[in-house]
Write a protein that holds these residues in place. Structure first.
Motif, mmCIF file in Angstrom:
data_model
loop_
_atom_site.group_PDB
_atom_site.id
_atom_site.type_symbol
_atom_site.label_atom_id
_atom_site.label_comp_id
_atom_site.label_asym_id
_atom_site.label_seq_id
_atom_site.Cartn_x
_atom_site.Cartn_y
_atom_site.Cartn_z
ATOM 1 N N ARG A 150 -16.878 5.997 -2.134
ATOM 2 C CA ARG A 150 -15.537 5.107 -3.493
ATOM 3 C C ARG A 150 -14.663 4.309 -3.863
ATOM 4 N N HIS A 151 -15.737 3.245 -3.126
ATOM 5 C CA HIS A 151 -15.627 2.275 -4.806
ATOM 6 C C HIS A 151 -16.586 1.946 -5.213
ATOM 7 N N ASN B 145 -6.473 -2.125 -4.691
ATOM 8 C CA ASN B 145 -5.262 -1.212 -4.416
ATOM 9 C C ASN B 145 -3.895 -2.164 -4.890
ATOM 10 N N GLN C 26 -0.907 6.805 0.362
ATOM 11 C CA GLN C 26 -0.827 5.237 0.245
ATOM 12 C C GLN C 26 -0.335 5.446 -1.560
ATOM 13 N N ASN D 261 -9.134 -5.350 -3.300
ATOM 14 C CA ASN D 261 -10.020 -5.505 -3.442
ATOM 15 C C ASN D 261 -10.328 -4.635 -4.550
ATOM 16 N N THR E 2 -3.798 -4.739 0.006
ATOM 17 C CA THR E 2 -5.491 -4.687 -0.164
ATOM 18 C C THR E 2 -5.574 -5.510 -1.508
ATOM 19 N N TRP F 211 -7.200 7.071 -4.710
ATOM 20 C CA TRP F 211 -7.387 6.199 -5.650
ATOM 21 C C TRP F 211 -7.846 6.085 -5.953
ATOM 22 N N LEU G 90 0.991 -1.179 0.147
ATOM 23 C CA LEU G 90 -0.029 0.253 -0.120
ATOM 24 C C LEU G 90 0.729 1.433 0.097
HETATM 25 C C1 FUC Z 1 -9.736 -0.323 0.895
HETATM 26 C C2 FUC Z 1 -10.048 0.969 0.698
HETATM 27 C C3 FUC Z 1 -9.271 1.738 1.643
HETATM 28 C C4 FUC Z 1 -8.079 2.003 1.613
HETATM 29 C C5 FUC Z 1 -7.622 0.386 2.091
HETATM 30 C C6 FUC Z 1 -6.196 0.240 1.889
HETATM 31 O O1 FUC Z 1 -10.182 -0.655 2.126
HETATM 32 O O2 FUC Z 1 -11.181 0.568 1.035
HETATM 33 O O3 FUC Z 1 -9.857 3.332 1.300
HETATM 34 O O4 FUC Z 1 -7.916 2.274 0.025
HETATM 35 O O5 FUC Z 1 -8.294 -0.116 0.944
#
Ligand code: FUC
Length: 780
Positions: A587-588, A387, A681, A385, A383, A627, A366
């Motif tokens: 945000r997603h 990142n 990040q 999903n 992460t 992001w 990250l």
């Molecule tokens: C996911 C995102 C958060 C953050 C985290 C590291 O959980 O929903 O915004 O980027 O990863």
């Protein structure tokens, strides 16, 4: 909006230059790009997000460049807490059907509660990437400072500081060498005996020892909760006197001094912590015994440039390019007219990728490899999903294919640990990875059932293997590395997908639409990812002539998977049910995965779904975390709306906190151009360059579109060494928003379809040949 502030005097020499230099051979070494490729400042860094990063994939450092005290905060990428562990919840599978049933009965809360007690990772949280330590330099007699400048030169991957004190010119250079596996710092004064300083280590770890002897300084740390320990050792080579007192070294009466810092841990792989860091460090330093700094520097630059110089991008230049980077960011927020800042950002992304992800290292986490804390945000792990995948979006297009190797290794590890979790949680074969992994390659659902139980992390990552094949056309890679992992990921879903009692479709349950709306049956994103995985496996089996029976099964299942649906607000539904809230600004934007990075939703084949997806994005709004903004650049580029994509770029460059002024609490850029979630990040630093390139080239559905989403703000420019699916490398330039000329290098001899607006050429190509066209796509 035309680029109004671009003075005519500035445009003309630029175009003249373009005409003069446009040949494939010299395109990548465009001379004038050198000065553009710097982040520079007139003051030392106070905060970590003002310091500048260097890295060799394994070792990283943030350089503060103080005059009296310089802080070099460093990392070694394998220093994590925790110890080997498979995280599987033994016997979890007993609760799979009950959780599914609760979801089918509309009892989401009960399903989440049951999953929380019976279905989650053991322990519930994964482990944390650790800061290693600080190297501090204290300089004596520094007064009357003038001419201070610090800069990060992206062309050479060397950080430099220079200033004058009491009439003496001092310089420092910092680099992280991949061939020599050390951080090297070279200090010079232009007068004899003028360089006098002391050095010591420090670290946040409670368990630490520091020791100095002769010209060596050593720091040993033991992480608090876990099996790993780190050793960092440096030696100083100088024409002055080097001596040790207590925990400190001092250098006196010198004109030059060079510091070589090596660091290592006992981590070998996710199952093995039997390494010997003392020995590794000793070996790295011993190898330098007969080498001069100049040799180390030259080798470092050559090694870095092998990757960096393959690609170049230039937009039109104006006076803004001459400003220090902090002022440039602030100026952009007032008037977004600094096209070259985008070029700098793209190249900075490439620099950061080369510096944090090299063959044999861990993938960029990250924060890449840069972390100054023991409890960093989201543990500075991986992460998956969004990142981690985003970190690798620019890798193929921006011609840094090798930098993705660490991701393949991580996927291969997760396929092993994920096989255990597939069995224990789902009684399925194949492998599964939920929304996070760490250095121990945890794959079980973590944190909370309302977002941790998300089953398509491994499937999404597997796409990167397939994409590497699409770009490289490397069949051996497909056969030996990619397909076995892709197949294992797909195999899991052949058993995991079940028939939805309400609709009869095959659906993914339990899962969630990343981090929005809790545990559900059948999030749209999962189905898009699974379909993409199945399609790529079918295609791969065809190319390789293997696994026909398996491919047959996938073909049979594909049309039964729940399709994308358009809801009552004209939106693309995020879930099976039509319950999207048009005011949700989350945000997603996971259900748009099929637009980007997937492509099953596109203007050519599914225009209605494309409109619905765009409507969903409009409802979500432009703002977001770093992001999220970066993803939206990519979305708008795929919607072929360059001007909206550029609006997202403006938000991404929004200053966060610069020179003590807090500009926004939201996503944007720090002084060192690190992306702010906030906090820092790195995903936006990679996702945004990919989006900017996506405005210039897209290669989807078997054709290469040139300038598909060019914003008015970038009327002129040139790009070279940019890659396209099918094994092509392109170089082209444009002015007044129109393509001038394009060259296509065919690396694999595949058929090529080029599109520019409504002009299309189709041609057979020969491997190794370059094909040139004018702005009308007429062959030259
Ligand atoms: C996911 C995102 C958060 C953050 C985290 C590291 O959980 O929903 O915004 O980027 O990863």
């Amino acid at each position: 909006m035309p680029d109004q502030n671009l003075e005519p005097m500035k445009i003309k020499p630029f175009l003249f230059f373009l005409i003069l230099t446009f040949t494939f051979a010299n395109f990548t070494s465009a001379k004038e790009s050198t000065d553009n490729l710097k982040l520079w400042y007139t003051k030392p860094a106070q905060k970590w997000t003002e310091a500048l990063p260097i890295g060799n994939g394994r070792l990283g450092a943030m350089i503060f460049s103080g005059v009296e005290n310089d802080r070099i905060q460093f990392n070694e990428e394998t220093l994590w807490n925790g110890s080997p562990n498979d995280y599987a919840h033994k016997g979890a599978v007993k609760y799979l059907e009950p959780i599914r049933q609760l979801l089918f009965d509309g009892k989401q809360k009960e399903a989440e509660e049951l999953a929380m007690t019976e279905f989650m990772s053991v322990p519930l949280k994964q482990k944390t990437y650790q800061a290693f330590g600080d190297l501090n330099l204290h300089f004596l007699n520094q007064t009357s400072i003038t001419n201070y400048r610090r800069e990060l030169d992206l062309k050479e991957a060397v950080h430099k500081v220079s200033y004058t004190s009491n009439g003496v010119n001092f310089t420092r250079e910092y680099l992280a060498s991949n061939p020599d596996q050390v951080i090297a710092i070279r200090l010079t004064a232009d007068q004899a005996k003028a360089l006098n300083f002391t050095l010591d280590f420090d670290a946040l770890h409670e368990a630490k020892t520091m020791e100095a002897s002769e010209n060596r300084l050593t720091l040993k740390v033991q992480v608090k909760d876990g099996a790993l320990r780190g050793v960092a050792s440096l030696k100083v080579v100088s024409d002055g006197t080097v001596s040790a007192t207590g925990n400190q070294l001092s250098v006196s009466g010198a004109k030059t001094a060079t510091i070589y810092l090596a660091a290592a841990t006992n981590y070998i792989n996710y199952k093995d912590v039997s390494g010997n860091p003392e020995q590794k460090v000793q070996q790295s330093l011993a190898k330098l015994e007969n080498k001069k700094y100049e040799q180390i520097r030259d080798l470092h630059i050559a090694d870095y440039q092998k990757l960096f110089n393959r690609f170049d991008v230039q937009f039109s230049e104006n006076e803004r390019s001459k400003l220090p980077t902090n002022e440039r960011i602030v100026a952009f927020s007032k008037e977004a007219n600094d096209p070259q800042l985008l070029a700098l950002y793209i190249q900075y992304g490439r620099y950061l990728l080369i510096s944090s992800s090299r063959p044999g290292t861990q993938p960029a986490n990250l924060q890449g490899i840069w972390n100054d804390q023991l409890a960093p945000a989201w543990d500075s792990k991986w992460t998956v999903n969004i990142n981690t995948e985003m970190n690798y979006w620019p890798v193929e297009v921006a011609n840094l294919s090798e930098c993705q190797e660490p991701l393949y290794s991580m996927i291969a590890d997760c396929a092993k640990t994920g096989k255990i979790v597939a069995k224990e949680h789902y009684n399925a074969s194949g492998w599964v990875l939920h929304h996070n992994t760490d250095i121990w390659r945890g794959t079980a659902p973590i944190n909370h059932s309302n977002h941790g139980i998300w089953v398509t992390g491994g499937a999404w990552l597997s796409r990167h293997l397939w994409e590497h094949y699409l770009f490289s056309q490397d069949k051996q890679f497909l056969a030996e590395q990619a397909f076995p992992l892709m197949k294992g990921a797909a195999e899991f879903f052949t058993q995991f997908l079940i028939k939805d009692p309400k609709t009869g479709y095959l659906i993914s349950t339990p899962s969630n639409s990343p981090e929005n709306g809790g545990l559900v049956a059948g999030p749209t994103m999962d189905h898009q990812i699974i379909r993409a995985l199945f399609r790529s496996c079918i295609e791969a089996s065809d190319i390789l002539g293997t696994d026909q029976e398996f491919a047959g099964k996938l073909k049979e299942m594909l049309p039964k998977i729940a399709p994308n649906q358009i809801g009552k607000h004209g939106q693309l539904q995020e879930w099976m049910e039509d319950r999207d809230d048009p005011n949700n600004k989350h945000r997603h934007v996971s259900h748009l995965w099929g637009v980007h990075p997937g492509n099953e939703i596109n203007w050519k084949e599914t225009p209605d779904l494309m409109k619905a997806a765009r409507q969903s994005l409009i409802y979500r709004g432009d703002d977001g975390t770093g992001w999220s903004l970066a993803w939206k650049i990519n979305f708008w580029a795929r919607f072929l709306d360059g001007n909206h994509a550029y609006e997202m770029v403006k938000l991404l460059f929004r200053p966060v906190q610069i020179d003590d002024v807090v500009y926004t609490g939201g996503g944007g850029s720090y002084t060192n151009l690190f992306d702010a979630h906030p906090p820092f990040q790195i995903d936006g630093n990679f996702g945004a360059p990919a989006g900017m390139i996506e405005m210039l080239v897209q290669s989807q559905l078997n054709e290469i579109a040139i300038l598909p989403a060019l914003p008015d703000a970038l009327p002129s420019g040139k790009i070279s060494g940019v890659c396209a699916r099918g094994g092509f490398e392109l170089s082209f330039d444009w002015s007044n928003g129109k393509l001038n000329k394009i060259q296509v290098l065919s690396k694999a001899g595949q058929k090529c379809i080029l599109r520019y607006g409504d002009k299309v050429v189709e041609m057979a190509t020969e491997k190794g040949k370059v094909y040139s066209f004018d702005g009308e796509l007429k062959k030259l």
